[in-house]
Design an enzyme around this catalytic site. Structure first.
Site, PDB file in Angstrom:
ATOM      1  N   ASP A   1       6.212  -4.039   2.291  1.00  0.00           N
ATOM      2  CA  ASP A   1       7.080  -5.080   2.817  1.00  0.00           C
ATOM      3  C   ASP A   1       6.368  -6.431   2.788  1.00  0.00           C
ATOM      4  OD1 ASP A   1       9.056  -3.238   3.368  1.00  0.00           O
ATOM      5  OD2 ASP A   1       8.498  -3.001   5.484  1.00  0.00           O
ATOM      6  N   PRO A   2       7.115  -7.528   2.664  1.00  0.00           N
ATOM      7  CA  PRO A   2       6.475  -8.857   2.674  1.00  0.00           C
ATOM      8  C   PRO A   2       5.606  -9.107   3.902  1.00  0.00           C
ATOM      9  CG  PRO A   2       8.749  -9.050   1.949  1.00  0.00           C
ATOM     10  CD  PRO A   2       8.571  -7.616   2.394  1.00  0.00           C
TER      11      PRO A   2
END
Length: 302
Positions: free
Chosen positions: A48-49
């Site tokens: 995930d970012p």
């Protein structure tokens, strides 16, 4: 006048990137590919970012070993913030529930064994799982109610690293398909409260660990050419978690053309579900052994 494009190279190996915060996995691959002028690149397992840590980036022929790395054991260190549940089960989402309950350390430690072994987990609505051909997170962002089915996951170990009334840090060793955000959500629920992931770091993926990692800044600082190439790990490192079988020159030639070969010698295996074969240290192919024959699945051109 447009600048000429840099020539792409047929370079092969692994960049074990320590992915920075607020950086997508796709952005990371693009940056590494550009820095190394690589003709081909891909990653072994999306982060995930908002997560940091190990993102194995495969260049060239290493992309053929991505499935083996993705199937490897993963280690995550994560922080649960107590008292707030969010739409995304992390800090990116909107708060949807609150609780004044703050679990004591003893209660948290007592509940963790419930989350080891093969357990059922419902993935977060904001995930990349497809529902009728659409990504769940796209449906959720469009305001649709997304209810994903529970599915089995494997958790080898989970332990408490530190604890305070407001947050707890845990480390989990798990298999493919585990959502740490969902794990945090379910642990909070089991303790009669709510919570969400405030920090997430992946410390290991298959054979790769934090000790192997390089940052984007280190790649940028290394001089283009030999100095930057020296930060790559060999293609074979990505296959360290499965069995290696060494071939002779004749066998190697046959396998390089995609042909099955009979394995000889007193210690030759009769049956292996997944393995790779080599000649003089060079990866030739991944595949399996059946009735004493190695049958290649993917052939490497190194």
């Amino acid at each position: 006048m447009n600048q000429p494009r840099s020539k792409k190279r047929a370079i092969s190996g692994w960049v074990v990137l320590n992915k920075p915060y607020d950086f997508t996995s796709t952005q990371a691959v693009g940056k590494v590919r550009w820095l190394l002028s690589a003709a081909k690149a891909g990653h072994a397992g999306t982060l995930d970012p908002l997560a940091t840590g190990i993102l194995p980036i495969a260049l060239g022929e290493a992309t053929k070993a991505v499935p083996q790395v993705q199937d490897g054991i993963k280690v995550y260190r994560f922080t649960i913030g107590w008292g707030k549940a969010t739409t995304t089960d992390d800090t990116e989402g909107e708060v949807v529930a609150t609780s004044d309950v703050r679990p004591e350390q003893g209660a948290l430690e007592a509940v963790l064994p419930r989350f080891t072994g093969t357990i059922m987990q419902r993935p977060p609505a904001f995930s990349a799982i497809k529902v009728d051909g659409e990504r769940a997170y796209d449906l959720a962002r469009a305001g649709e109610t997304v209810e994903l089915a529970e599915r089995p996951i494997d958790i080898d170990a989970i332990e408490l690293v530190s604890h305070s009334p407001e947050e707890s840090v845990l480390e989990v060793t798990c298999g493919k398909g585990t959502y740490v955000r969902a794990l945090a959500r379910d642990i909070a629920e089991a303790l009669g409260t709510v919570g969400h992931v405030t920090k997430l770091h992946r410390a290991a993926v298959g054979p790769f660990t934090d000790d192997d990692a390089v940052s984007i800044e280190e790649l940028e600082a290394a001089e283009a050419g030999e100095a930057r190439d020296a930060l790559l790990l060999p293609v074979s490192v990505g296959l360290e978690d499965i069995e290696e079988i060494r071939l002779d020159a004749g066998q190697a030639k046959a396998v390089s053309h995609g042909n099955a070969v009979l394995l000889t010698g007193a210690n030759a295996p009769v049956s292996v579900d997944e393995c790779w074969v080599s000649f003089k240290g060079k990866v030739l192919a991944t595949g399996h052994v059946e009735f004493g024959q190695f049958k290649p699945g993917r052939v490497f051109n190194l």
